[in-house]
Write a protein that holds these residues in place. Structure first.
Motif, PDB file in Angstrom:
ATOM      1  N   LEU A 186       2.563   6.886   6.502  1.00 58.38           N
ATOM      2  CA  LEU A 186       2.456   7.975   5.533  1.00 58.38           C
ATOM      3  C   LEU A 186       2.070   9.284   6.212  1.00 58.38           C
ATOM      4  O   LEU A 186       2.557  10.350   5.828  1.00 58.38           O
ATOM      5  CB  LEU A 186       1.458   7.616   4.436  1.00 58.38           C
ATOM      6  CG  LEU A 186       1.923   6.510   3.483  1.00 58.38           C
ATOM      7  CD1 LEU A 186       0.781   6.082   2.575  1.00 58.38           C
ATOM      8  CD2 LEU A 186       3.128   6.941   2.673  1.00 58.38           C
ATOM      9  N   ARG A 227       1.676   5.847  -7.551  1.00 60.15           N
ATOM     10  CA  ARG A 227       0.473   6.674  -7.568  1.00 60.15           C
ATOM     11  C   ARG A 227       0.428   7.571  -8.817  1.00 60.15           C
ATOM     12  O   ARG A 227       1.423   8.195  -9.187  1.00 60.15           O
ATOM     13  CB  ARG A 227       0.432   7.541  -6.325  1.00 60.15           C
ATOM     14  CG  ARG A 227      -0.852   8.318  -6.203  1.00 60.15           C
ATOM     15  CD  ARG A 227      -0.881   9.084  -4.924  1.00 60.15           C
ATOM     16  NE  ARG A 227      -2.179   9.708  -4.770  1.00 60.15           N
ATOM     17  CZ  ARG A 227      -2.646  10.128  -3.630  1.00 60.15           C
ATOM     18  NH1 ARG A 227      -1.922  10.011  -2.542  1.00 60.15           N
ATOM     19  NH2 ARG A 227      -3.826  10.678  -3.562  1.00 60.15           N
ATOM     20  N   LEU A 273       0.832  -1.204   0.000  1.00 61.76           N
ATOM     21  CA  LEU A 273       0.000   0.000   0.000  1.00 61.76           C
ATOM     22  C   LEU A 273       0.867   1.255   0.000  1.00 61.76           C
ATOM     23  O   LEU A 273       0.593   2.200  -0.747  1.00 61.76           O
ATOM     24  CB  LEU A 273      -0.949   0.000   1.199  1.00 61.76           C
ATOM     25  CG  LEU A 273      -1.938   1.165   1.261  1.00 61.76           C
ATOM     26  CD1 LEU A 273      -2.787   1.255  -0.004  1.00 61.76           C
ATOM     27  CD2 LEU A 273      -2.815   1.027   2.499  1.00 61.76           C
ATOM     28  N   LEU A 325      -0.961   3.731   6.562  1.00 58.92           N
ATOM     29  CA  LEU A 325      -1.503   5.089   6.656  1.00 58.92           C
ATOM     30  C   LEU A 325      -0.862   5.876   7.790  1.00 58.92           C
ATOM     31  O   LEU A 325      -0.604   7.076   7.643  1.00 58.92           O
ATOM     32  CB  LEU A 325      -3.020   5.039   6.788  1.00 58.92           C
ATOM     33  CG  LEU A 325      -3.736   4.463   5.557  1.00 58.92           C
ATOM     34  CD1 LEU A 325      -5.228   4.350   5.809  1.00 58.92           C
ATOM     35  CD2 LEU A 325      -3.445   5.273   4.302  1.00 58.92           C
ATOM     36  N   GLY A 377       2.229   1.606  -3.429  1.00 59.57           N
ATOM     37  CA  GLY A 377       1.184   2.042  -4.344  1.00 59.57           C
ATOM     38  C   GLY A 377       0.842   3.514  -4.203  1.00 59.57           C
ATOM     39  O   GLY A 377       0.567   4.193  -5.194  1.00 59.57           O
ATOM     40  N   LEU A 378       0.884   4.019  -2.973  1.00 59.05           N
ATOM     41  CA  LEU A 378       0.510   5.412  -2.724  1.00 59.05           C
ATOM     42  C   LEU A 378       1.671   6.392  -2.865  1.00 59.05           C
ATOM     43  O   LEU A 378       1.459   7.602  -2.797  1.00 59.05           O
ATOM     44  CB  LEU A 378      -0.109   5.542  -1.323  1.00 59.05           C
ATOM     45  CG  LEU A 378      -1.461   4.854  -1.148  1.00 59.05           C
ATOM     46  CD1 LEU A 378      -1.908   4.912   0.306  1.00 59.05           C
ATOM     47  CD2 LEU A 378      -2.501   5.445  -2.075  1.00 59.05           C
ATOM     48  N   THR A 379       2.867   5.877  -3.050  1.00 61.06           N
ATOM     49  CA  THR A 379       4.013   6.773  -3.224  1.00 61.06           C
ATOM     50  C   THR A 379       4.575   6.623  -4.640  1.00 61.06           C
ATOM     51  O   THR A 379       4.287   7.430  -5.514  1.00 61.06           O
ATOM     52  CB  THR A 379       5.105   6.521  -2.156  1.00 61.06           C
ATOM     53  OG1 THR A 379       5.507   5.144  -2.198  1.00 61.06           O
ATOM     54  CG2 THR A 379       4.595   6.868  -0.767  1.00 61.06           C
ATOM     55  N   TRP A 401       0.295   0.594 -10.600  1.00 58.99           N
ATOM     56  CA  TRP A 401       0.150  -0.162  -9.356  1.00 58.99           C
ATOM     57  C   TRP A 401      -0.175  -1.644  -9.555  1.00 58.99           C
ATOM     58  O   TRP A 401      -0.383  -2.377  -8.582  1.00 58.99           O
ATOM     59  CB  TRP A 401      -0.919   0.489  -8.488  1.00 58.99           C
ATOM     60  CG  TRP A 401      -2.278   0.570  -9.138  1.00 58.99           C
ATOM     61  CD1 TRP A 401      -2.758   1.595  -9.900  1.00 58.99           C
ATOM     62  CD2 TRP A 401      -3.313  -0.411  -9.081  1.00 58.99           C
ATOM     63  NE1 TRP A 401      -4.034   1.311 -10.333  1.00 58.99           N
ATOM     64  CE2 TRP A 401      -4.398   0.074  -9.833  1.00 58.99           C
ATOM     65  CE3 TRP A 401      -3.427  -1.654  -8.473  1.00 58.99           C
ATOM     66  CZ2 TRP A 401      -5.585  -0.637  -9.994  1.00 58.99           C
ATOM     67  CZ3 TRP A 401      -4.613  -2.366  -8.638  1.00 58.99           C
ATOM     68  CH2 TRP A 401      -5.675  -1.853  -9.383  1.00 58.99           C
TER      69      TRP A 401
END
Length: 166
Positions: free
Chosen positions: A155, A92, A84, A152, A87-89, A103
């Motif tokens: 992050l 993205r 995750l 989360l 994927g979010l860094t 991703w």
């Protein structure tokens, strides 16, 4: 010998060794931890030196747990959290396909790890030897939630470039 147990062993081994080698590369690869730290800084994970060490340790540890079939929900949670964050860094905004930086790959790896927790590590695992039956929908859901929550929190706690200014 049951085919399902062989299949589970093969999936665990491939995922586990893949993540272990990925983590070891962060430490022993061409740029070492310093290069990994610089790369983490470039994708917004600050301080890079801390994120490089956390990621390497989590990848090595989760890879070993997955391959051995030990503490399986913890392995699944670590995989989910790591993927995750990736994927979010790094992935993205780059779409789906991994060949375009998307991703696709991290989504597949994270989902496979959680799926394995739902099914279990199989008879040829350390969890089985220890009599630990930590599998099923509840364990998989818990692993997904714990992994997502850890990602989360990590992050949310990172420093932004504005925080680095005097």
């Amino acid at each position: 010998m049951h085919g399902a147990d062989l299949g589970l062993l093969m999936m665990r081994a491939v995922l586990g060794v893949m993540l272990f080698v990925h983590g070891a590369n962060k430490v022993f690869g061409p740029g070492g931890l310093a290069g990994t730290a610089r790369w983490f800084e470039s994708v917004g994970l600050r301080p890079g030196w801390l994120h490089a060490r956390l990621a390497a340790a989590c990848e090595i540890g989760a890879g070993l747990l997955m391959a051995a079939g030990l503490a399986f929900p913890a392995a699944g949670a670590a995989f989910a959290g790591l993927m995750l964050v990736a994927g979010l860094t790094d992935h993205r905004g780059k779409g789906f396909f991994v060949f375009k930086g998307g991703w696709e790959y991290v989504g597949l790896v994270g989902l496979m790890a959680i799926s394995l927790v739902a099914v279990g590590p199989g008879a040829w695992s350390l969890d089985e030897v220890l009599g630990w039956h930590l599998t099923g929908v509840g364990w998989a859901g818990s692993a997904a939630v714990v992994g997502a929550a850890a990602a989360l929190v990590l992050l949310a706690a990172r420093r932004t470039p504005a925080q680095d200014r005097p």
